[in-house]
Design a protein around this motif. Structure first.
Motif, PDB file in Angstrom:
ATOM      1  N   GLN A  13      34.492  27.104 -36.944  1.00 53.77           N
ATOM      2  CA  GLN A  13      34.315  25.664 -36.750  1.00 53.77           C
ATOM      3  C   GLN A  13      33.922  24.963 -38.048  1.00 53.77           C
ATOM      4  O   GLN A  13      32.922  24.284 -38.149  1.00 53.77           O
ATOM      5  N   GLY A  14      34.724  25.099 -39.058  1.00 58.40           N
ATOM      6  CA  GLY A  14      34.460  24.418 -40.319  1.00 58.40           C
ATOM      7  C   GLY A  14      34.010  25.352 -41.404  1.00 58.40           C
ATOM      8  O   GLY A  14      34.365  25.184 -42.560  1.00 58.40           O
ATOM      9  N   PHE A  15      33.186  26.312 -41.072  1.00 64.77           N
ATOM     10  CA  PHE A  15      32.835  27.371 -41.994  1.00 64.77           C
ATOM     11  C   PHE A  15      33.860  28.492 -41.870  1.00 64.77           C
ATOM     12  O   PHE A  15      34.483  28.672 -40.834  1.00 64.77           O
ATOM     13  N   ALA A  16      34.006  29.284 -42.943  1.00 64.87           N
ATOM     14  CA  ALA A  16      34.769  30.520 -42.864  1.00 64.87           C
ATOM     15  C   ALA A  16      33.792  31.623 -42.476  1.00 64.87           C
ATOM     16  O   ALA A  16      32.894  31.975 -43.249  1.00 64.87           O
ATOM     17  N   LEU A  17      33.904  32.119 -41.275  1.00 62.84           N
ATOM     18  CA  LEU A  17      33.008  33.166 -40.801  1.00 62.84           C
ATOM     19  C   LEU A  17      33.404  34.486 -41.454  1.00 62.84           C
ATOM     20  O   LEU A  17      34.503  34.999 -41.235  1.00 62.84           O
ATOM     21  N   LEU A  18      32.508  35.045 -42.269  1.00 65.80           N
ATOM     22  CA  LEU A  18      32.819  36.277 -42.994  1.00 65.80           C
ATOM     23  C   LEU A  18      32.507  37.516 -42.167  1.00 65.80           C
ATOM     24  O   LEU A  18      33.333  38.413 -42.048  1.00 65.80           O
ATOM     25  N   ASN A  19      31.293  37.598 -41.606  1.00 62.16           N
ATOM     26  CA  ASN A  19      30.965  38.746 -40.768  1.00 62.16           C
ATOM     27  C   ASN A  19      29.766  38.426 -39.894  1.00 62.16           C
ATOM     28  O   ASN A  19      29.041  37.456 -40.137  1.00 62.16           O
ATOM     29  N   VAL A  20      29.567  39.275 -38.889  1.00 65.04           N
ATOM     30  CA  VAL A  20      28.453  39.137 -37.954  1.00 65.04           C
ATOM     31  C   VAL A  20      27.806  40.500 -37.791  1.00 65.04           C
ATOM     32  O   VAL A  20      28.500  41.508 -37.598  1.00 65.04           O
ATOM     33  N   HIS A  21      26.486  40.556 -37.898  1.00 63.69           N
ATOM     34  CA  HIS A  21      25.726  41.777 -37.620  1.00 63.69           C
ATOM     35  C   HIS A  21      24.956  41.544 -36.327  1.00 63.69           C
ATOM     36  O   HIS A  21      24.202  40.577 -36.209  1.00 63.69           O
ATOM     37  N   ARG A  22      25.119  42.466 -35.381  1.00 69.14           N
ATOM     38  CA  ARG A  22      24.422  42.339 -34.107  1.00 69.14           C
ATOM     39  C   ARG A  22      23.287  43.344 -34.002  1.00 69.14           C
ATOM     40  O   ARG A  22      23.473  44.536 -34.233  1.00 69.14           O
ATOM     41  N   GLY A  23      22.090  42.836 -33.682  1.00 67.76           N
ATOM     42  CA  GLY A  23      20.974  43.696 -33.331  1.00 67.76           C
ATOM     43  C   GLY A  23      20.516  44.642 -34.400  1.00 67.76           C
ATOM     44  O   GLY A  23      20.231  45.802 -34.142  1.00 67.76           O
ATOM     45  N   GLN A  24      20.459  44.201 -35.647  1.00 66.87           N
ATOM     46  CA  GLN A  24      19.915  45.051 -36.692  1.00 66.87           C
ATOM     47  C   GLN A  24      19.235  44.187 -37.738  1.00 66.87           C
ATOM     48  O   GLN A  24      19.457  42.986 -37.827  1.00 66.87           O
ATOM     49  N   SER A  25      18.406  44.813 -38.523  1.00 68.08           N
ATOM     50  CA  SER A  25      17.727  44.118 -39.611  1.00 68.08           C
ATOM     51  C   SER A  25      18.225  44.693 -40.923  1.00 68.08           C
ATOM     52  O   SER A  25      18.191  45.905 -41.132  1.00 68.08           O
ATOM     53  N   VAL A  26      18.737  43.842 -41.787  1.00 68.09           N
ATOM     54  CA  VAL A  26      19.215  44.334 -43.076  1.00 68.09           C
ATOM     55  C   VAL A  26      18.059  44.720 -43.986  1.00 68.09           C
ATOM     56  O   VAL A  26      18.230  45.450 -44.944  1.00 68.09           O
ATOM     57  N   ASP A  27      16.886  44.230 -43.684  1.00 67.11           N
ATOM     58  CA  ASP A  27      15.710  44.547 -44.494  1.00 67.11           C
ATOM     59  C   ASP A  27      14.536  44.797 -43.548  1.00 67.11           C
ATOM     60  O   ASP A  27      14.078  43.879 -42.854  1.00 67.11           O
ATOM     61  N   PRO A  28      14.040  46.043 -43.458  1.00 67.36           N
ATOM     62  CA  PRO A  28      12.956  46.347 -42.521  1.00 67.36           C
ATOM     63  C   PRO A  28      11.731  45.466 -42.700  1.00 67.36           C
ATOM     64  O   PRO A  28      10.973  45.259 -41.757  1.00 67.36           O
ATOM     65  N   GLU A  29      11.519  44.918 -43.908  1.00 66.31           N
ATOM     66  CA  GLU A  29      10.345  44.088 -44.134  1.00 66.31           C
ATOM     67  C   GLU A  29      10.476  42.721 -43.476  1.00 66.31           C
ATOM     68  O   GLU A  29       9.509  41.969 -43.388  1.00 66.31           O
ATOM     69  N   ARG A  30      11.690  42.384 -43.020  1.00 68.75           N
ATOM     70  CA  ARG A  30      11.877  41.062 -42.396  1.00 68.75           C
ATOM     71  C   ARG A  30      11.336  41.019 -40.966  1.00 68.75           C
ATOM     72  O   ARG A  30      11.256  39.957 -40.371  1.00 68.75           O
ATOM     73  N   GLY A  31      11.033  42.183 -40.400  1.00 67.78           N
ATOM     74  CA  GLY A  31      10.480  42.163 -39.061  1.00 67.78           C
ATOM     75  C   GLY A  31      11.461  42.695 -38.034  1.00 67.78           C
ATOM     76  O   GLY A  31      12.248  43.593 -38.330  1.00 67.78           O
ATOM     77  N   PRO A  32      11.434  42.184 -36.792  1.00 73.99           N
ATOM     78  CA  PRO A  32      12.235  42.742 -35.704  1.00 73.99           C
ATOM     79  C   PRO A  32      13.734  42.553 -35.937  1.00 73.99           C
ATOM     80  O   PRO A  32      14.168  41.704 -36.704  1.00 73.99           O
ATOM     81  N   GLU A  33      14.496  43.375 -35.260  1.00 72.81           N
ATOM     82  CA  GLU A  33      15.942  43.299 -35.373  1.00 72.81           C
ATOM     83  C   GLU A  33      16.456  41.982 -34.799  1.00 72.81           C
ATOM     84  O   GLU A  33      16.026  41.545 -33.732  1.00 72.81           O
ATOM     85  N   THR A  34      17.386  41.380 -35.505  1.00 69.93           N
ATOM     86  CA  THR A  34      17.985  40.124 -35.065  1.00 69.93           C
ATOM     87  C   THR A  34      19.471  40.155 -35.405  1.00 69.93           C
ATOM     88  O   THR A  34      19.951  41.030 -36.114  1.00 69.93           O
ATOM     89  N   ASP A  35      20.190  39.178 -34.875  1.00 72.73           N
ATOM     90  CA  ASP A  35      21.576  38.972 -35.287  1.00 72.73           C
ATOM     91  C   ASP A  35      21.576  38.126 -36.557  1.00 72.73           C
ATOM     92  O   ASP A  35      20.683  37.307 -36.778  1.00 72.73           O
ATOM     93  N   HIS A  36      22.592  38.336 -37.386  1.00 69.66           N
ATOM     94  CA  HIS A  36      22.791  37.396 -38.481  1.00 69.66           C
ATOM     95  C   HIS A  36      24.275  37.322 -38.797  1.00 69.66           C
ATOM     96  O   HIS A  36      25.020  38.282 -38.634  1.00 69.66           O
TER      97      HIS A  36
END
Length: 849
Positions: A98-121
């Protein structure tokens, strides 16, 4: 027992009647409602603050991209949106986000453990123009004061429902916006991300319309390429040798990168088993061989090479048909694995050949392509090697099956497409007309002399070891291994009982989502015996497959097993099927291999045990298929029909889409088959229990980027379904019932159509659909109508790729089995109802000689 009269299967085309009033299913899916935020203005303000920090380096990115020649309207930078805790991020289903070029989606994981609980990004690429629109939409969202009606519409599944701001669900499900890191672009397992500063082998996924800037950048940065590129519909995959810092510069300077993964190559299991002296056996076989003719079907073995001078192989494999994916590798067998596979393809188990002086008539030829690098030689990416192999062998036009008893080492095993499985899907589809059949091994649980296989893994039939790439490909015929030999093992305990899973065969049981019912079939892979310690196991020579071996210092014969031997046996069987029916499409060959499969008593016992313990029917069958596929192909059923066992092979085409108003691409048509049904013979059986099997096989064109966008339903170009006319319906009612399907996220109502093993909701995974119906013969009389209907894939998303008027091939195999005594002649009744114009072969060729 009545004498069995064999016949050829009935092969027809042109039976389907198109219905262009088809409305069809969207192919989308419902989502859970997003819990509404408490203070929308404050929430929007937080997102805006994060957005401004994320795009602070926009000018720097654009300046670097200008230097590398990227057009001004494409210059921009990636940003990453994170979800609220435990809430799925809603990115929509469109290709452009929808206007942005969607590059990728991560479901239910944290790319950096220091960021806290697992989330989508999700990571988007934004330009100044799309950024301006995005800001305005976010400000509108923050100022929105909904009415009662607006609130009731706020949870509408449509991303752009009337009465609410654009991108409402994205903003409502987001927790923040931040700059994108390399880890955000990493779509492989997090533990495989390169942590050291030095060079690493990267698999880089790039946007197809950013290639010139990308190629210029890697030249200027002096990066080394790893293999050739693989081109998909809007994505190009390349291998690069680079440091993380250099990859970061490529991302910044080109705007091309949509995802990063670790590199992979083909690998074969290094298992060498030598039989006792078989010199006399070899001599006895060689003199009886009758080599195949020059027009015989070919099995192309993609492996470590084949020793063509072997006396059991030489007449089927001239040196002119030995190839290699890399000219520096040579064409001889550098490891022995390929020669092992060649013997299994041609003969099956040499130990099972009939004794005596009868000729051994071979009906298939061989080709060899090395796709696995020799020791100490530079490897080629697996996705690249398989494509090079196809290009090499297809210099000679032939009816051909591909044997891929190798797996892509280093790729994910979660069932989602990888670059290698995507290339396999792409090659199998071809141009949609000239398709290719790949028999692919599901892979083995890792084990070697230092770390032997542990018997404890077998308790749950290797449930924690997922099928390896590329066998998850939707277009592949995926092969697992079974232990069929009931051979005595004095003082040793076999791991598997006869008819159960071969000890090291991988399964699909660990896959989080079953995008396809895999494996498709299983074939002989030998057995292991338990060591004296009761913990470890080793291969059992008496249970393995006797095959050919490369010459001294090893013997001319060897023992093979596991999923490699099973895959070679599958490819050989498919080749012999094409020798019997050379006019079959590859979709039909794949369908028949599954259609002829049976679950062994040992497999069915596990189903019964699961049901008796309270496991629901659907879960019990999912377990069964995830371990064994549809079982072991029964060769008699594969090759021939009989008076009481009729197989009808129907080949046809369908146009899934048509041009609509504006940019829309509605579904176009379904096809209805009024089959030449043996009504008189079935009526005579009355309430006798009979069996009907239906198999639908077709190949899809893949969109590899759909996986990164978390849109697996858009990975295939299209999907198809079959629906069988029900008892008590007429043809008009059957067609009307399926004309508008429920959304596929909702279970289809099967309450009035019992008797099926899977049912319509569970059977339609992947691109190969099989199901078995059992019931009284008098009900089967009224089931002679089958609908084939399309479900939306990526072809229907846009007109940009010119797929809206393309037709697709499909194969429908239907069989009926009745008791051997007491029934009529199904075969003769059906043949007399078919118009000669619809028969692929003339009626006088029906009886097997």
């Amino acid at each position: 027992m009545a004498e069995r009269t064999p016949y050829r299967h009935i092969h027809v085309r042109g039976l389907g009647v198109a219905s262009e009033a088809f409305r069809g299913a969207s192919g989308g899916g419902s989502e859970k409602n997003v819990p509404l935020v408490d203070n929308r203005a404050a929430h929007a303000g937080k997102l805006l603050d994060g957005l401004e920090r994320a795009v602070a380096l926009m000018d720097e990115y654009r300046s670097a991209q200008k230097y590398f020649g990227l057009p001004a309207n494409k210059r921009g930078m990636p940003i990453t949106v994170e979800s609220r805790p435990e809430i799925a991020l809603r990115v929509g289903q469109g290709r452009s986000g929808q206007g942005f070029a969607l590059l990728n989606v991560h479901r239910g994981q944290s790319v950096d453990p220091e960021r806290g609980p697992e989330t989508d990004h999700a990571t988007f690429f934004t330009t100044p123009k799309t950024l301006e629109t995005f800001r305005r939409d976010l400000e509108t969202y923050g100022a929105w004061v909904p009415s009662e009606t607006d609130l009731s519409n706020a949870q509408d599944e449509d991303q752009e429902a009337p009465g609410r701001p654009r991108r409402f669900k994205l903003f409502e499900s987001a927790a923040g916006i931040r700059p994108t890191t390399l880890l955000d672009l990493w779509t492989d397992r997090p533990d495989r991300y390169p942590r050291a500063r030095g060079d690493h082998a990267w698999e880089v996924w790039t946007r197809i319309d950013f290639q010139e800037a990308f190629k210029r950048a890697i030249r200027e940065f002096g990066l080394r390429r790893y293999g050739r590129s693989s081109k998909f519909i809007d994505t190009v995959v390349r291998g690069l040798i680079a440091t993380p810092a250099q990859i970061h510069e490529v991302v910044r300077a080109t705007g091309a990168v949509v995802g990063l993964r670790s590199a992979s190559t083909f690998a074969s299991d290094d298992q060498h088993f030598q039989p006792e002296d078989m010199t006399e056996t070899l001599k006895g076989v060689v003199g009886r061989i009758r080599w195949p003719g020059e027009d015989a079907p070919v099995v192309a073995i993609l492996d470590t090479g084949v020793q063509a001078r072997h006396p059991l192989l030489s007449g089927a494999l001239p040196s002119s048909r030995q190839y290699t994916a890399d000219p520096f590798w040579g064409t001889g067998d550098h490891a022995g694995h390929g020669t092992n596979m060649a013997g299994v393809v041609l003969y099956g188990d040499l130990a099972s050949l009939p004794v005596g002086g009868h000729p051994i008539r071979l009906t298939t030829r061989l080709e060899s392509v090395i796709v696995t690098a020799p020791e100490d030689a530079p490897p080629v990416p697996a996705r690249d090697a398989i494509k090079r192999a196809v290009e090499e062998v297809e210099a000679e036009r032939a009816i051909r099956v591909f044997c891929l008893a190798q797996t892509a080492d280093g790729e994910l095993e979660d069932g989602l497409p990888t670059s290698t499985s995507g290339v396999l899907d792409q090659l199998a589809y071809g141009d949609g007309d000239r398709t290719r059949l790949f028999c692919a091994a599901v892979g083995n649980v890792p084990h070697d002399k230092d770390e032997p296989y542990q018997a404890a893994y077998y308790v749950d039939r290797n449930a924690q070891f997922g099928i390896q790439s590329p066998a998850q490909a939707l277009n592949a015929l995926s092969v697992g291994a079974v232990s069929l030999k009931d051979a005595p093992t004095p003082r040793k305990t076999p791991v598997a009982e006869a008819g159960d899973l071969a000890p090291t065969s991988r399964t699909a049981q660990s896959w989080a989502k079953l995008h396809a019912n895999k494996p498709d079939i299983v074939m002989e892979g030998g057995n292991f015996t338990v060591d004296a310690d009761g913990v470890f196991c080793r291969p059992s020579p008496t249970h393995m497959v006797l095959t050919t071996s490369r010459p001294p210092p090893t013997s001319t014969l060897a023992l093979a097993g596991e999923t490699s031997a099973a895959t070679a046996a599958c490819a050989g069987l498919a080749g012999r099927l094409l020798a019997r029916y050379p006019k079959l499409r590859m979709e039909t060959v794949r369908a028949l291999m599954v259609h002829a499969a049976e679950w062994t008593p040992a497999m069915r016992a596990q189903l019964t045990a699961a049901r008796n313990s309270g496991v629901p029917k659907s879960e019990a069958y999912a377990m069964l298929i995830g371990r064994f596929g549809w079982g072991v192909p029964y060769e008699t059923r594969l090759f021939e029909s009989a008076r009481n066992a009729l197989t009808l092979m129907v080949e046809d085409t369908l146009q899934p889409y048509r041009r609509g108003d504006g940019s829309s691409l509605p579904l176009k048509e379904m096809k209805y088959f009024k089959l030449p049904w043996p009504e008189d013979a079935l009526r005579a059986l009355g309430g006798t229990q009979v069996e009907m099997r239906c198999t639908l096989s077709y190949f899809i064109e893949p969109d590899l980027h759909a996986v990164a966008r978390d849109q697996m339903k858009r990975y295939p170009s299209h999907r198809l379904r079959f629906d069988v006319k029900r008892y008590g319906e007429d043809d008009a009612q059957a067609r009307a019932r399926v004309n508008t399907l429920a959304d596929e996220s909702e279970p289809v109502d099967d309450t009035n159509d019992d008797g099926w093993v899977l049912g319509s909701f569970h059977r339609h995974r992947g691109a190969l659909h099989h199901d078995i119906w059992t019931g009284p013969a008098h009900q089967l009389v009224e089931r002679g109508g089958i609908s084939i209907l399309p479900v939306r894939g990526w072809w229907g998303d846009t007109r940009r790729f010119n797929r809206d008027e393309r037709s697709v091939n499909f194969s429908l195999v239907v069989s009926i089995r009745t008791p051997e005594s007491g029934g009529g002649d199904l075969f003769t009744e059906v043949v007399t109802k078919i118009k000669p114009a619809n028969l692929v072969e003339t009626p006088d060729a029906v009886i097997v000689t």
